[in-house]
Scaffold this motif. Structure first.
Motif, short mmCIF file in Angstrom:
data_model
loop_
_atom_site.label_atom_id
_atom_site.label_comp_id
_atom_site.label_asym_id
_atom_site.label_seq_id
_atom_site.Cartn_x
_atom_site.Cartn_y
_atom_site.Cartn_z
N TRP A 236 0.85 -1.19 0.00
CA TRP A 236 0.00 0.00 0.00
C TRP A 236 0.89 1.23 0.00
N ALA A 237 0.53 2.25 -0.77
CA ALA A 237 1.25 3.52 -0.78
C ALA A 237 0.60 4.45 0.25
N ILE A 238 1.41 4.90 1.19
CA ILE A 238 0.93 5.78 2.27
C ILE A 238 1.60 7.13 2.11
N GLY A 239 0.81 8.21 2.10
CA GLY A 239 1.35 9.56 1.97
C GLY A 239 2.13 9.95 3.20
N LEU A 240 3.35 10.40 3.02
CA LEU A 240 4.17 10.81 4.15
C LEU A 240 3.69 12.13 4.74
N ASP A 241 3.06 12.97 3.92
CA ASP A 241 2.62 14.28 4.40
C ASP A 241 1.31 14.22 5.19
N ASP A 242 0.49 13.19 4.95
CA ASP A 242 -0.79 13.11 5.67
C ASP A 242 -1.09 11.75 6.30
N GLY A 243 -0.28 10.74 6.03
CA GLY A 243 -0.48 9.42 6.62
C GLY A 243 -1.59 8.60 5.97
N CYS A 244 -2.17 9.10 4.88
CA CYS A 244 -3.33 8.43 4.27
C CYS A 244 -2.92 7.56 3.08
N ALA A 245 -3.64 6.44 2.95
CA ALA A 245 -3.42 5.53 1.84
C ALA A 245 -3.85 6.18 0.54
N LYS A 246 -3.13 5.88 -0.52
CA LYS A 246 -3.47 6.39 -1.85
C LYS A 246 -4.55 5.52 -2.46
N ALA A 247 -5.48 6.14 -3.21
CA ALA A 247 -6.58 5.42 -3.85
C ALA A 247 -6.01 4.33 -4.76
#
Length: 132
Positions: A70-81
């Protein structure tokens, strides 16, 4: 006004890698460094199955979870669609090559979260009744 805790020098974090910061309570915090020398901090837990994000591969401003990619955004901690879910992020400050985290966040932020246990849920134990 925030009280900042010195964590390490930016050079102590490998480019496209991470280091873990242990806390007295709660899960570790992962501190990441990308190719542009930007530094980010997230709870070291993927929102999917709890994989250790600190062991993932950093690319751009994301990290790939080592368990299921899973790709997780480092700036917000959220998974990418198309994936969904977020892991808590932590405030980071870099001054003169030294990485700092907010001391209050380290002590209190997301300390109630646990890492899920991998594998199937345990079965209930049934007592066997004698046949009559």
């Amino acid at each position: 006004m925030s009280d900042w805790k010195v964590i390490c020098r930016i050079d102590d974090i490998p480019v496209l890698g991470a280091r873990r910061v242990a806390r007295p309570a709660g899960l570790d915090v992962a501190v990441f460094r990308n190719a542009e020398n930007e530094v980010f901090a997230l709870l070291d837990r993927c929102p999917h199955k709890g994989g250790p994000l600190s062991q993932g591969i950093v690319f751009g401003t994301s990290v790939a979870c080592p368990l299921h990619n899973w790709a997780i955004g480092l700036d917000d901690g959220c998974a990418k669609a198309p994936d969904e879910g977020c892991t808590p992020k932590f405030a980071v400050k870099v001054e003169d090559g030294v990485v700092h985290l907010d001391a209050a966040e380290l002590a209190t932020h997301a300390i109630d979260l646990e890492r899920p246990v991998a594998g199937p849920k345990p079965f209930a134990v049934l007592s066997v009744l004698p046949l009559e």
